[in-house]
Write a protein that holds these residues in place. Structure first.
Motif, mmCIF file in Angstrom:
data_model
loop_
_atom_site.group_PDB
_atom_site.id
_atom_site.type_symbol
_atom_site.label_atom_id
_atom_site.label_comp_id
_atom_site.label_asym_id
_atom_site.label_seq_id
_atom_site.Cartn_x
_atom_site.Cartn_y
_atom_site.Cartn_z
ATOM 1 N N VAL A 113 0.726 -1.050 0.045
ATOM 2 C CA VAL A 113 0.031 0.104 -0.081
ATOM 3 C C VAL A 113 0.789 1.376 0.017
ATOM 4 O O VAL A 113 0.423 2.421 -0.652
ATOM 5 C CB VAL A 113 -1.027 0.002 1.064
ATOM 6 N N SER A 114 1.892 1.039 0.790
ATOM 7 C CA SER A 114 2.968 2.250 0.403
ATOM 8 C C SER A 114 3.485 2.762 -0.850
ATOM 9 O O SER A 114 3.467 3.590 -1.260
ATOM 10 C CB SER A 114 4.306 2.127 1.577
ATOM 11 N N THR A 115 3.785 1.507 -1.544
ATOM 12 C CA THR A 115 4.215 1.623 -3.079
ATOM 13 C C THR A 115 3.111 2.216 -3.863
ATOM 14 O O THR A 115 3.185 3.145 -4.812
ATOM 15 C CB THR A 115 4.683 0.236 -3.635
ATOM 16 N N THR A 116 1.849 1.734 -3.664
ATOM 17 C CA THR A 116 0.641 2.121 -4.430
ATOM 18 C C THR A 116 0.632 3.591 -4.049
ATOM 19 O O THR A 116 0.178 4.630 -4.902
ATOM 20 C CB THR A 116 -0.715 1.635 -3.934
ATOM 21 N N ALA A 117 0.741 4.152 -2.830
ATOM 22 C CA ALA A 117 0.404 5.756 -2.362
ATOM 23 C C ALA A 117 1.673 6.321 -3.060
ATOM 24 O O ALA A 117 1.479 7.511 -3.587
ATOM 25 C CB ALA A 117 0.330 5.749 -0.802
ATOM 26 N N GLU A 118 2.749 6.002 -3.042
ATOM 27 C CA GLU A 118 3.922 6.659 -3.658
ATOM 28 C C GLU A 118 3.657 6.933 -5.139
ATOM 29 O O GLU A 118 4.170 8.072 -5.828
ATOM 30 C CB GLU A 118 5.127 5.896 -3.363
ATOM 31 N N ARG A 119 3.214 5.865 -5.658
ATOM 32 C CA ARG A 119 3.112 5.915 -7.244
ATOM 33 C C ARG A 119 1.809 6.862 -7.438
ATOM 34 O O ARG A 119 2.015 7.761 -8.259
ATOM 35 C CB ARG A 119 2.704 4.407 -7.961
ATOM 36 N N LEU A 120 0.722 6.670 -6.915
ATOM 37 C CA LEU A 120 -0.416 7.520 -7.155
ATOM 38 C C LEU A 120 -0.025 8.940 -6.997
ATOM 39 O O LEU A 120 -0.676 9.943 -7.742
ATOM 40 C CB LEU A 120 -1.751 7.040 -6.377
ATOM 41 N N PHE A 121 0.130 9.393 -5.817
ATOM 42 C CA PHE A 121 0.577 10.752 -5.311
ATOM 43 C C PHE A 121 1.862 11.306 -5.773
ATOM 44 O O PHE A 121 2.308 12.353 -5.348
ATOM 45 C CB PHE A 121 0.166 10.716 -4.018
ATOM 46 N N SER A 122 2.698 10.438 -6.626
ATOM 47 C CA SER A 122 3.993 10.999 -6.780
ATOM 48 C C SER A 122 4.920 11.526 -5.503
ATOM 49 O O SER A 122 5.748 12.407 -5.422
ATOM 50 C CB SER A 122 4.068 12.193 -7.697
ATOM 51 N N LEU A 123 4.799 10.517 -4.587
ATOM 52 C CA LEU A 123 5.600 10.782 -3.321
ATOM 53 C C LEU A 123 6.947 10.154 -3.450
ATOM 54 O O LEU A 123 7.078 8.933 -4.115
ATOM 55 C CB LEU A 123 4.831 10.035 -2.176
ATOM 56 N N PRO A 124 7.998 10.825 -2.858
ATOM 57 C CA PRO A 124 9.406 10.296 -2.885
ATOM 58 C C PRO A 124 9.278 9.053 -1.916
ATOM 59 O O PRO A 124 8.666 8.798 -0.890
ATOM 60 C CB PRO A 124 10.192 11.261 -2.227
ATOM 61 N N SER A 125 10.102 8.032 -2.499
ATOM 62 C CA SER A 125 10.161 6.813 -1.805
ATOM 63 C C SER A 125 10.646 7.035 -0.164
ATOM 64 O O SER A 125 11.667 7.778 -0.371
ATOM 65 C CB SER A 125 10.851 5.625 -2.524
ATOM 66 N N VAL A 126 10.493 6.208 0.638
ATOM 67 C CA VAL A 126 11.071 6.498 2.105
ATOM 68 C C VAL A 126 12.234 5.411 2.088
ATOM 69 O O VAL A 126 12.223 4.431 1.720
ATOM 70 C CB VAL A 126 10.138 5.986 3.281
ATOM 71 N N THR A 127 13.475 6.284 2.308
ATOM 72 C CA THR A 127 14.814 5.407 2.587
ATOM 73 C C THR A 127 14.778 4.754 3.815
ATOM 74 O O THR A 127 14.266 5.325 4.678
ATOM 75 C CB THR A 127 15.979 6.122 2.251
ATOM 76 N N SER A 128 15.877 3.828 4.019
ATOM 77 C CA SER A 128 16.341 3.510 5.332
ATOM 78 C C SER A 128 16.339 4.719 6.346
ATOM 79 O O SER A 128 15.996 4.700 7.565
ATOM 80 C CB SER A 128 17.296 2.603 5.318
ATOM 81 N N HIS A 129 17.163 5.782 5.857
ATOM 82 C CA HIS A 129 17.565 6.788 6.534
ATOM 83 C C HIS A 129 16.242 7.429 7.062
ATOM 84 O O HIS A 129 16.078 8.058 8.362
ATOM 85 C CB HIS A 129 18.591 7.800 5.827
ATOM 86 N N ASP A 130 15.313 7.661 6.126
ATOM 87 C CA ASP A 130 14.323 8.380 6.346
ATOM 88 C C ASP A 130 13.392 7.600 7.467
ATOM 89 O O ASP A 130 12.818 8.299 8.390
ATOM 90 C CB ASP A 130 13.182 8.632 5.118
ATOM 91 N N SER A 131 13.328 6.430 7.263
ATOM 92 C CA SER A 131 12.657 5.461 8.314
ATOM 93 C C SER A 131 13.322 5.754 9.843
ATOM 94 O O SER A 131 12.437 5.837 10.744
ATOM 95 C CB SER A 131 12.734 3.972 7.762
ATOM 96 N N GLU A 132 14.654 5.617 9.829
ATOM 97 C CA GLU A 132 15.210 5.983 11.366
ATOM 98 C C GLU A 132 14.957 7.261 11.511
ATOM 99 O O GLU A 132 14.646 7.308 12.815
ATOM 100 C CB GLU A 132 16.534 5.635 11.021
ATOM 101 N N ARG A 133 14.958 8.364 10.907
ATOM 102 C CA ARG A 133 14.650 9.569 11.181
ATOM 103 C C ARG A 133 13.219 9.796 11.674
ATOM 104 O O ARG A 133 13.383 10.373 12.816
ATOM 105 C CB ARG A 133 15.107 10.588 10.043
ATOM 106 N N GLN A 134 12.474 8.969 11.215
ATOM 107 C CA GLN A 134 11.097 9.346 11.508
ATOM 108 C C GLN A 134 10.629 8.127 12.713
ATOM 109 O O GLN A 134 9.242 8.156 13.002
ATOM 110 C CB GLN A 134 10.096 8.815 10.343
ATOM 111 N N GLY A 135 11.503 7.477 13.161
ATOM 112 C CA GLY A 135 11.266 6.780 14.216
ATOM 113 C C GLY A 135 10.648 5.229 13.892
ATOM 114 O O GLY A 135 9.712 4.798 14.699
ATOM 115 N N LEU A 136 10.743 5.111 12.658
ATOM 116 C CA LEU A 136 9.986 3.722 12.056
ATOM 117 C C LEU A 136 10.669 2.421 12.604
ATOM 118 O O LEU A 136 10.160 1.387 12.032
ATOM 119 C CB LEU A 136 9.654 3.946 10.655
ATOM 120 N N ARG A 137 12.096 2.711 12.695
ATOM 121 C CA ARG A 137 12.842 1.510 12.844
ATOM 122 C C ARG A 137 13.727 1.566 14.519
ATOM 123 O O ARG A 137 13.914 2.735 14.638
ATOM 124 C CB ARG A 137 13.888 1.276 11.783
#
Length: 291
Positions: free
Chosen positions: A267-291
């Protein structure tokens, strides 16, 4: 001890992969708590979302003032994007000046969709003909700017499809807070549309909606909150916020019998494609507290 009805649900354990809350109203979330909808309030909300694995949100407008706010709020935090339109219930007096203002907002780079627009036959604030005219204008706008159309559909399934068929759909169409049954889901999927599911799909008495969620191809699904409304089970009736999309994502994965990490990634990939969002990198995930 039973929590008070007005308390927010607890922030759940973070999802194993980040998702996007594809439709929320951050201004209304703040106002519902008596908080000024400013940059600080927005960052606090998306921080809570990130703690649950909801890494990005799309805040959505329902009138011109909200559209202006949403477009500005999307510049305050890089995890926030916007959708702008005039809600069908606000279209009784939809002027040329309103249209010009909405178009200017939609053309801004962090406004990623035209929405929410469509038809609403539950309320009688705007005549059906005025709603249809405004809906057709928004459809044309989405095609002209090359951005997805985000649809509000309440008690209007057949007419929504009739207008889309008559006007010609944009390349990408999202049914926000999908509320139809299996047959309507099939009709939407056959037309290539994406269905976004909110808290009601977790309600135990929503069997037709749950059947639709089990049927839709994985790459045609989004998750959303429509916060501050439609809080997922078992917190129905309490204030909703973007972090609660994690509850809905887990519920849909369980309903479909798939691994939640796999579901979240799709669903994340679908949202990124549909809304032209930048992909979340590992660095982004760590910064946002996702890992």
């Amino acid at each position: 001890m039973t929590p008070r009805r007005g308390e927010r649900p607890p922030i759940p354990e973070p999802l194993p992969a980040p998702v996007v809350d594809a439709h929320t109203h951050l201004d209304a979330c703040a106002a519902g708590r008596g908080v000024e909808a400013d940059a600080a309030a927005v960052s606090e909300m998306v921080d809570r979302a990130a703690a649950a694995g909801v890494g990005r949100v799309i805040t959505v407008a329902d009138d011109l003032a909200a559209a202006r706010w949403a477009a500005e709020a999307a510049t305050w935090d890089d995890r926030v994007f916007a959708a702008c339109a005039v809600h069908p219930t606000r279209t009784a007096d939809f002027s040329d000046e309103d249209k010009a203002a909405i178009e200017a907002l939609v053309r801004q780079p962090r406004v990623v969709a035209v929405g929410e627009t469509g038809l609403d036959y539950y309320w009688d604030y705007s005549p059906p003909d005025a709603q249809k005219d405004a809906f057709a204008w928004h459809i044309d706008l989405a095609k002209r700017v090359g951005k997805p159309l985000m649809i509000h559909d309440r008690d209007a399934h057949a007419d929504i499809l009739a207008v889309l068929d008559a006007e010609g759909s944009p390349e990408d169409v999202v049914f926000h807070c999908f509320s139809g049954d299996l047959d309507f889901a099939r009709a939407c999927v056959d037309r290539g549309y994406v269905l976004s599911f909110a808290g009601p799909v977790t309600f135990t008495n929503a069997r037709p909606l749950r059947e639709a969620a089990a049927f839709v191809p994985a790459d045609r699904i989004l998750v959303e909150t429509d916060a501050p409304y439609l809080t997922p089970h078992p917190f129905r009736g309490r204030p909703n916020e973007p972090y609660c999309a994690a509850y809905t994502a887990r519920a849909i994965a369980d309903l479909r019998g798939v691994d939640v990490a796999e579901f979240a990634q799709v669903v994340s990939t679908t949202a990124e494609r549909l809304f032209s969002l930048p992909s979340v990198t590992s660095h982004d995930s760590e910064r946002q507290g996702l890992r």
